[in-house]
Design an enzyme around this catalytic site. Structure first.
Site, PDB file in Angstrom:
ATOM      1  N   SER A 142      42.264  50.221  34.412  1.00 51.72           N
ATOM      2  CA  SER A 142      41.144  50.321  35.350  1.00 51.72           C
ATOM      3  C   SER A 142      41.025  51.755  35.838  1.00 51.72           C
ATOM      4  CB  SER A 142      41.359  49.398  36.556  1.00 51.72           C
ATOM      5  OG  SER A 142      40.365  49.627  37.546  1.00 51.72           O
ATOM      6  N   TYR A 155      46.699  47.062  43.445  1.00 58.36           N
ATOM      7  CA  TYR A 155      45.974  47.030  42.184  1.00 58.36           C
ATOM      8  C   TYR A 155      45.999  48.395  41.512  1.00 58.36           C
ATOM      9  CZ  TYR A 155      42.098  46.130  38.938  1.00 58.36           C
ATOM     10  OH  TYR A 155      41.326  45.986  37.814  1.00 58.36           O
ATOM     11  N   ALA A 156      45.733  49.453  42.290  1.00 59.65           N
ATOM     12  CA  ALA A 156      45.718  50.805  41.730  1.00 59.65           C
ATOM     13  C   ALA A 156      47.076  51.175  41.153  1.00 59.65           C
ATOM     14  CB  ALA A 156      45.304  51.814  42.805  1.00 59.65           C
ATOM     15  N   SER A 158      49.391  49.177  40.004  1.00 56.48           N
ATOM     16  CA  SER A 158      49.682  48.398  38.796  1.00 56.48           C
ATOM     17  C   SER A 158      48.915  48.945  37.602  1.00 56.48           C
ATOM     18  CB  SER A 158      49.338  46.927  39.020  1.00 56.48           C
ATOM     19  OG  SER A 158      47.935  46.712  39.114  1.00 56.48           O
TER      20      SER A 158
END
Length: 259
Positions: A142, A155-156, A158
Site C-alpha cells: 500500500s 496498517y502503515a 505492516s
C-alpha cells in the site's frame, strides 16, 4: 491469455482487491486457487469465475494459522501439482486512531494478518517453486506504507515492512529462478476505503465529505484507483512480460506515490 496454462493461488480472494485479481487471472487463462477465511464469499468468487468460463478451486483457509497454510500448500501440491504464481493479497485495515489510542491487541492483529500472514504463506508455498526453479510472487502492499496517513500507524507499519520482505526475498529466490514483486495501490475504490475514510473523519473531527475530497485531490489524477487497474498490474508481474523484473515496488496510485 497471458496466464494460460498456469496455476495461481490468490489469498484474500473472497472480496476487494483479492477478488478482482482472482477474476482477472482467470480471464487470462489461469487456474485460480482461492484462499480466505470466508467459505461463502470464496464460493461466490468461484461461481463468478466459472460463470465466465474460467476455472477455480476455493479452499477456506485461516491465513493467521501456520498449520492451516501448510495444509493449503499440501492440498495444492497433491491435487494440482503445485502453483506457478502466488499472490499474497490478504489483509485487514486495522484500527484508525492515534498511536497512543491503539490497543496492543489491535496492533498485533494488524501485523499478524498483513505481515506475518504473508510470511507464513510464502514459507509454506515457496519451497515447491524453488524445487521447480520457476515462479512468480506478487505481494499487495500500500502507498500508506510510504507516506503519512492520519491514524493509520499499524496498517502503515505492516505495509512498509512488506517492502523489505519482498526485496530480501527477491534476492534469496533470484538464484532459484523465482521472481518476487510488490504492488503499492493508492486509495482503491470500494467499501474498505469508504470505511477507512469514515473512521478517519471521526478520528480527526471532520466530515466524511471533507476527508473524501482530501483523498481525491492528493493524487495527480484526482481520483481513486479502480481495483481492475491493480489486477492488471498483478497480471503483468505474474506473467512473461515482466520476465526480468524482481524486487520491485510498483505504485498503482494515480500518482499518489512516486517512489
Amino acid at each position: 491469455m497471458k496466464l494460460d496454462g498456469r496455476t495461481a493461488l490468490v489469498t484474500g480472494a473472497s472480496q476487494g482487491l483479492g477478488k478482482a485479481i482472482a477474476l482477472r487471472f482467470a480471464s487470462e487463462g489461469a487456474m485460480v486457487v482461492l484462499a480466505a477465511r470466508s467459505l461463502e464469499r470464496l464460493a461466490e468468487t468461484a461461481e463468478d469465475i466459472e460463470a465466465a468460463g474460467g476455472r477455480a478451486l476455493a479452499v477456506p483457509t485461516d491465513l493467521r494459522e501456520p498449520a492451516a497454510i501448510d495444509a493449503l500448500a499440501q492440498r495444492v501440491e497433491a491435487e494440482l501439482g503445485g502453483i506457478d504464481v502466488l499472490v499474497s493479497g490478504s489483509g485487514i485495515a486495522g484500527p484508525t486512531a492515534e498511536l497512543w489510542n491503539v490497543s496492543p491487541e489491535e496492533w498485533d492483529e494488524t501485523i499478524r494478518v498483513n505481515l506475518t500472514g504473508t510470511f507464513l504463506t510464502c514459507r509454506a508455498l515457496l519451497p515447491a517453486m524453488v524445487r521447480r526453479r520457476a515462479g512468480s510472487v506478487v505481494v499487495i502492499g500500500s502507498t500508506t506504507g510510504k507516506r503519512p496517513l492520519f491514524g493509520r500507524t499499524p496498517y502503515a507499519a505492516s505495509k512498509l515492512a512488506l517492502v523489505g520482505l519482498v526485496r530480501t526475498l527477491a534476492a534469496e529466490l533470484g538464484p532459484h529462478g523465482v521472481r518476487v514483486n510488490l504492488i503499492s495501490p493508492g486509495a482503491v475504490a470500494g467499501p474498505r476505503i469508504e470505511a477507512v475514510i469514515q473512521a478517519q473523519a471521526e478520528a480527526a473531527g471532520t466530515t466524511y465529505e471533507a476527508t473524501l475530497a482530501q483523498y481525491a485531490k492528493e493524487a495527480p489524477l484526482g481520483r481513486f484507483v479502480p481495483p481492475e487497474d491493480v489486477a492488471a498490474a498483478a497480471v503483468f508481474l505474474a506473467g512473461d512480460d515482466s520476465h526480468s523484473i524482481t524486487g520491485e515496488d510498483l505504485n498503482v496510485s494515480g500518482g499518489l506515490a512516486m517512489y
